[in-house]
Write a protein that holds these residues in place. Sequence first.
Motif, mmCIF file in Angstrom:
data_model
loop_
_atom_site.group_PDB
_atom_site.id
_atom_site.type_symbol
_atom_site.label_atom_id
_atom_site.label_comp_id
_atom_site.label_asym_id
_atom_site.label_seq_id
_atom_site.Cartn_x
_atom_site.Cartn_y
_atom_site.Cartn_z
ATOM 1 N N GLY A 50 22.508 4.149 -8.202
ATOM 2 C CA GLY A 50 23.646 3.491 -7.571
ATOM 3 C C GLY A 50 24.212 2.386 -8.430
ATOM 4 O O GLY A 50 25.440 2.214 -8.525
ATOM 5 N N LEU A 51 23.339 1.636 -9.088
ATOM 6 C CA LEU A 51 23.799 0.551 -9.961
ATOM 7 C C LEU A 51 24.515 1.097 -11.191
ATOM 8 O O LEU A 51 25.464 0.470 -11.693
ATOM 9 C CB LEU A 51 22.611 -0.317 -10.375
ATOM 10 N N GLU A 52 24.076 2.245 -11.682
ATOM 11 C CA GLU A 52 24.764 2.853 -12.824
ATOM 12 C C GLU A 52 26.182 3.260 -12.453
ATOM 13 O O GLU A 52 27.116 3.128 -13.258
ATOM 14 C CB GLU A 52 23.970 4.069 -13.316
ATOM 15 N N ILE A 53 26.359 3.749 -11.233
ATOM 16 C CA ILE A 53 27.703 4.124 -10.782
ATOM 17 C C ILE A 53 28.602 2.898 -10.718
ATOM 18 O O ILE A 53 29.807 2.962 -10.989
ATOM 19 C CB ILE A 53 27.628 4.808 -9.402
ATOM 20 N N LEU A 54 28.009 1.760 -10.383
ATOM 21 C CA LEU A 54 28.794 0.533 -10.201
ATOM 22 C C LEU A 54 29.033 -0.242 -11.494
ATOM 23 O O LEU A 54 29.652 -1.297 -11.472
ATOM 24 C CB LEU A 54 28.073 -0.393 -9.207
ATOM 25 N N VAL A 55 28.537 0.269 -12.627
ATOM 26 C CA VAL A 55 28.652 -0.470 -13.889
ATOM 27 C C VAL A 55 30.106 -0.773 -14.230
ATOM 28 O O VAL A 55 30.454 -1.892 -14.652
ATOM 29 C CB VAL A 55 27.982 0.326 -15.036
ATOM 30 N N GLU A 66 28.689 -6.465 -2.859
ATOM 31 C CA GLU A 66 27.721 -6.304 -1.775
ATOM 32 C C GLU A 66 26.862 -5.058 -1.988
ATOM 33 O O GLU A 66 25.658 -5.070 -1.728
ATOM 34 C CB GLU A 66 28.454 -6.226 -0.435
ATOM 35 N N PHE A 67 27.470 -3.970 -2.447
ATOM 36 C CA PHE A 67 26.691 -2.772 -2.757
ATOM 37 C C PHE A 67 25.685 -3.070 -3.869
ATOM 38 O O PHE A 67 24.520 -2.668 -3.802
ATOM 39 C CB PHE A 67 27.612 -1.631 -3.188
ATOM 40 N N LYS A 68 26.154 -3.772 -4.879
ATOM 41 C CA LYS A 68 25.282 -4.097 -6.012
ATOM 42 C C LYS A 68 24.101 -4.936 -5.558
ATOM 43 O O LYS A 68 22.947 -4.686 -5.940
ATOM 44 C CB LYS A 68 26.091 -4.836 -7.082
ATOM 45 N N ILE A 73 18.347 -5.658 -4.025
ATOM 46 C CA ILE A 73 17.350 -6.105 -3.049
ATOM 47 C C ILE A 73 16.331 -5.010 -2.776
ATOM 48 O O ILE A 73 15.117 -5.241 -2.770
ATOM 49 C CB ILE A 73 18.052 -6.553 -1.754
ATOM 50 N N LEU A 74 16.819 -3.787 -2.553
ATOM 51 C CA LEU A 74 15.900 -2.669 -2.318
ATOM 52 C C LEU A 74 15.079 -2.355 -3.567
ATOM 53 O O LEU A 74 13.890 -2.024 -3.477
ATOM 54 C CB LEU A 74 16.678 -1.435 -1.878
ATOM 55 N N GLY A 75 15.713 -2.474 -4.737
ATOM 56 C CA GLY A 75 14.987 -2.224 -5.981
ATOM 57 C C GLY A 75 13.871 -3.222 -6.210
ATOM 58 O O GLY A 75 12.776 -2.863 -6.666
ATOM 59 N N ILE A 76 14.129 -4.495 -5.893
ATOM 60 C CA ILE A 76 13.093 -5.532 -6.022
ATOM 61 C C ILE A 76 11.912 -5.202 -5.113
ATOM 62 O O ILE A 76 10.746 -5.290 -5.512
ATOM 63 C CB ILE A 76 13.677 -6.909 -5.672
ATOM 64 N N GLN A 77 12.216 -4.828 -3.882
ATOM 65 C CA GLN A 77 11.146 -4.499 -2.943
ATOM 66 C C GLN A 77 10.339 -3.294 -3.413
ATOM 67 O O GLN A 77 9.107 -3.269 -3.287
ATOM 68 C CB GLN A 77 11.745 -4.235 -1.562
ATOM 69 N N ALA A 78 11.032 -2.295 -3.953
ATOM 70 C CA ALA A 78 10.337 -1.096 -4.437
ATOM 71 C C ALA A 78 9.427 -1.436 -5.618
ATOM 72 O O ALA A 78 8.272 -0.983 -5.685
ATOM 73 C CB ALA A 78 11.355 -0.028 -4.835
ATOM 74 N N LEU A 79 9.908 -2.240 -6.557
ATOM 75 C CA LEU A 79 9.081 -2.633 -7.702
ATOM 76 C C LEU A 79 7.875 -3.442 -7.257
ATOM 77 O O LEU A 79 6.763 -3.272 -7.781
ATOM 78 C CB LEU A 79 9.923 -3.446 -8.700
#
Length: 296
Positions: A50-55, A66-68, A73-79
């Motif tokens: 998703g972040l690559e799409i938003l580059v 907000e999408f970014k 936030i979800l990526g931090i939690q996953a890591l």
Amino acid sequence: MSHCSSRLAAACSPQPAFTEAQMSCMLDTAAEQMMVDKDFQAAFETCDSGLEILVDVEREDSRCGEFKAGFCILGIQALAEMNQWHGVFSWVLQQYEHQEKIPAKIMQMCILLYSTVGEPAAVQEAARVWLHCPSNGGAAGFATVAELYLLHVLVPLGLRDEAVQLIAGEVGRVAFTEEQRRAALDVVGEKERPDEEPPLNPDIGVPARPPSSQGSVLHKLEAMLRFLCRKVSSTGRGSFPLRRLFLAAVLLYALLFRMDTAHPSSFVWISKLLQLLRQLWTAMFAPYYQALTGRP
């Protein structure tokens, strides 16, 4: 495609495939992969995609921001769930390029994460730069970042002079009221004093500190919930009001604590509650699940 989605696609991205609905769908997918499937690697990869799409998206558009932030936030939690916390901040910085551009809520998460794992120094410089950036002074979460930086970075690292300077300086004047600044100075002063002073007479021991009322209540609540878990485990099917038991446990916690769930100090108590409720849930439904699936 809705009119709103069409406007967002035109304003945010030169790629026709980008729509608000697609980004929302990807966020939902990442959340489901993490919270329901417990597939943290898949959740992180979805966020990264998703972040690559938003580059190439226009950075001025707040909706794209907000999408970014949501993906981060979800990526931090996953890591963190994969115990890859050491790479969290570098990954966040890769998305925002400059420390001072990181949103307040993401900076708060980073401070709490690295403080929890005992590495507050990893975000010390980034948080300092963020707080002293003039454009961040009006951010909604500026005061919370300042408070977390003070309590979870400077104080644990023993940086008294920098802590006092933060409170008395421009950051403190923007983030805290006069009363809050006095209280913060008291906290810094308390941390300087040793936890225990040696007794004047070595033959006389220092009496132990009485447990705090909140800790005492927590232990009582924990004992009660564990008793309820055992009760459910030993009770036959249909002879115990399971829903009432679960509801009573939640209401009991709410009545005893009634704390602000958004405050950082509440995280440890909420985590303990979730752990106990999971045990309660397992005790209630595991026997029925095993009977349905035919597992021993």
